[in-house]
Design a protein around this motif. Structure first.
Motif, short mmCIF file in Angstrom:
data_model
loop_
_atom_site.label_atom_id
_atom_site.label_comp_id
_atom_site.label_asym_id
_atom_site.label_seq_id
_atom_site.Cartn_x
_atom_site.Cartn_y
_atom_site.Cartn_z
N GLU A 1 -71.71 -57.11 -3.58
CA GLU A 1 -73.01 -56.94 -2.92
C GLU A 1 -72.85 -56.54 -1.45
O GLU A 1 -73.81 -56.08 -0.83
N CYS A 2 -71.68 -56.69 -0.89
CA CYS A 2 -71.42 -56.29 0.50
C CYS A 2 -71.25 -54.77 0.51
O CYS A 2 -70.18 -54.25 0.22
N LEU A 3 -72.33 -54.07 0.81
CA LEU A 3 -72.34 -52.63 0.63
C LEU A 3 -71.62 -51.80 1.70
O LEU A 3 -71.24 -50.67 1.41
N PRO A 4 -71.39 -52.31 2.89
CA PRO A 4 -70.54 -51.48 3.73
C PRO A 4 -69.14 -51.34 3.12
O PRO A 4 -68.43 -50.39 3.35
N GLY A 5 -68.78 -52.31 2.29
CA GLY A 5 -67.48 -52.35 1.63
C GLY A 5 -67.16 -53.78 1.26
O GLY A 5 -67.69 -54.71 1.85
N HIS A 6 -66.29 -53.94 0.28
CA HIS A 6 -65.92 -55.28 -0.15
C HIS A 6 -64.44 -55.30 -0.55
O HIS A 6 -63.89 -54.29 -0.98
N VAL A 7 -63.85 -56.46 -0.37
CA VAL A 7 -62.44 -56.65 -0.68
C VAL A 7 -62.27 -56.74 -2.19
O VAL A 7 -63.04 -57.45 -2.88
N THR A 8 -61.29 -56.01 -2.71
CA THR A 8 -60.93 -56.05 -4.12
C THR A 8 -59.44 -56.38 -4.23
O THR A 8 -58.72 -56.36 -3.23
N ALA A 9 -59.01 -56.67 -5.44
CA ALA A 9 -57.60 -57.03 -5.66
C ALA A 9 -57.08 -56.27 -6.87
O ALA A 9 -57.74 -56.21 -7.91
N SER A 10 -55.89 -55.70 -6.74
CA SER A 10 -55.30 -54.96 -7.85
C SER A 10 -53.79 -55.18 -7.88
O SER A 10 -53.22 -55.75 -6.95
N SER A 11 -53.17 -54.69 -8.95
CA SER A 11 -51.71 -54.79 -9.04
C SER A 11 -51.16 -53.71 -9.95
O SER A 11 -51.83 -53.26 -10.87
N ALA A 12 -49.95 -53.32 -9.66
CA ALA A 12 -49.19 -52.46 -10.56
C ALA A 12 -48.29 -53.40 -11.36
O ALA A 12 -47.50 -54.15 -10.79
N ILE A 13 -48.45 -53.36 -12.69
CA ILE A 13 -47.65 -54.23 -13.57
C ILE A 13 -46.38 -53.47 -13.95
O ILE A 13 -46.43 -52.43 -14.61
N ILE A 14 -45.25 -54.00 -13.52
CA ILE A 14 -43.95 -53.39 -13.77
C ILE A 14 -43.26 -54.14 -14.91
O ILE A 14 -43.35 -55.36 -15.00
N LEU B 1 -50.40 -48.79 -16.95
CA LEU B 1 -51.57 -48.23 -16.29
C LEU B 1 -52.72 -48.13 -17.27
O LEU B 1 -52.52 -48.02 -18.48
N VAL B 2 -53.95 -48.16 -16.72
CA VAL B 2 -55.15 -48.02 -17.52
C VAL B 2 -55.81 -46.68 -17.22
O VAL B 2 -55.75 -46.19 -16.09
N ALA C 1 -46.70 -56.85 -9.85
CA ALA C 1 -46.65 -57.84 -10.93
C ALA C 1 -45.51 -57.49 -11.87
O ALA C 1 -45.15 -56.32 -12.01
N ILE C 2 -44.97 -58.51 -12.51
CA ILE C 2 -43.88 -58.31 -13.47
C ILE C 2 -44.33 -58.81 -14.84
O ILE C 2 -44.76 -59.96 -14.98
N ALA C 3 -44.24 -57.94 -15.83
CA ALA C 3 -44.56 -58.31 -17.20
C ALA C 3 -43.39 -59.10 -17.79
O ALA C 3 -42.23 -58.87 -17.43
N PRO C 4 -43.67 -60.01 -18.71
CA PRO C 4 -42.56 -60.69 -19.39
C PRO C 4 -41.79 -59.70 -20.26
O PRO C 4 -42.33 -58.64 -20.62
N PRO C 5 -40.55 -60.01 -20.60
CA PRO C 5 -39.73 -59.08 -21.39
C PRO C 5 -40.35 -58.64 -22.71
O PRO C 5 -40.15 -57.52 -23.16
N ASP C 6 -41.13 -59.50 -23.34
CA ASP C 6 -41.71 -59.20 -24.65
C ASP C 6 -43.15 -58.71 -24.55
O ASP C 6 -43.91 -58.78 -25.52
N ALA C 7 -43.56 -58.20 -23.40
CA ALA C 7 -44.94 -57.82 -23.15
C ALA C 7 -45.45 -56.76 -24.12
O ALA C 7 -44.77 -55.77 -24.38
N VAL C 8 -46.64 -57.03 -24.64
CA VAL C 8 -47.31 -56.07 -25.53
C VAL C 8 -48.67 -55.77 -24.91
O VAL C 8 -49.43 -56.69 -24.57
N LEU C 9 -48.96 -54.49 -24.74
CA LEU C 9 -50.26 -54.09 -24.20
C LEU C 9 -51.32 -54.20 -25.28
O LEU C 9 -51.11 -53.79 -26.42
N VAL C 10 -52.47 -54.78 -24.90
CA VAL C 10 -53.60 -54.92 -25.82
C VAL C 10 -54.84 -54.43 -25.08
O VAL C 10 -55.34 -55.12 -24.19
N ARG C 11 -55.30 -53.25 -25.44
CA ARG C 11 -56.44 -52.66 -24.73
C ARG C 11 -57.75 -53.27 -25.18
O ARG C 11 -58.03 -53.39 -26.36
#
Length: 190
Positions: free
Chosen positions: A42-55, A64-65, A133-143
């Motif tokens: 709702e802060c329209l001048p701009g607002h803080v968001t959070a993201s990560s690259a999952i390696i 990536l999505v 971010a680090i995925a676990p060794p057995d990571a499976v993507l589920v969209r």
């Protein structure tokens, strides 16, 4: 501590890797100081968001999505929500929701910042705080079809098109941070 206070503390303590990132860090702190609602969309001048690259656990791939609105391959991430206690927690929640991967490890400090225009509220800015971010060794993507148009693993040095330079820069920074983390882990165990 409130989410706003956590963001202020995280950004206040963060050592920016270069002058441009330092300029962004300072502008984010000024924005937080000027807007009590800076964490919310709702802060329209701009607002803080959070993201990560999952390696991937071996450091070779990134999850990536394919963003549903922008139709670009991007990192996971988005708006903070009332249940988020920390920026890192928001980034981890988004990574888990958007990738379907359970057991992701988020590195504790941001790797970069990115300010970009978005259509929120008729036009605003995301002041994105980006983590590795680090995925676990057995990571499976589920969209989840509500989260993205597609989801996939890609070599860290071959971000697919269409994408954008901020995503490529985050993937480079995250891959480097994860590689350093993995090297330090091996040194600790030795």
């Amino acid at each position: 501590m409130s989410l706003h206070a956590d963001a202020r503390a995280v950004l206040g303590a963060w050592s920016a890797p270069d002058a441009r990132q330092e300029e962004l860090r300072r502008s984010y702190l000024e924005h937080l100081d000027a807007h009590e609602d800076a964490m919310w969309r709702e802060c329209l001048p701009g607002h803080v968001t959070a993201s990560s690259a999952i390696i991937s656990a071996d450091g070779s791939r990134v999850a990536l999505v394919l963003h549903g609105i922008h139709n670009l391959w991007l990192q996971t991430g988005g708006h903070c929500e009332p249940g988020d206690a920390t920026l890192a927690g928001a980034a981890l929640r988004e990574a888990t929701e958007e990738s379907g991967i359970e057991g992701i490890t988020l590195l504790p400090t941001p790797v970069r910042l990115d300010r970009h225009a978005v259509p929120c509220g008729g036009g605003s800015h995301h002041l994105d705080v980006q983590f590795a971010a680090i995925a676990p060794p057995d990571a499976v993507l589920v969209r989840d079809p509500n989260e993205s148009n597609d989801l996939g693993w890609f070599p860290v040095d071959e971000v697919p098109e269409p994408s954008d330079e901020p995503c490529r820069a985050l993937v480079r920074a995250a891959a480097s941070a994860v590689a350093e983390h993995l090297r330090a882990g091996r040194a600790t165990r030795a």
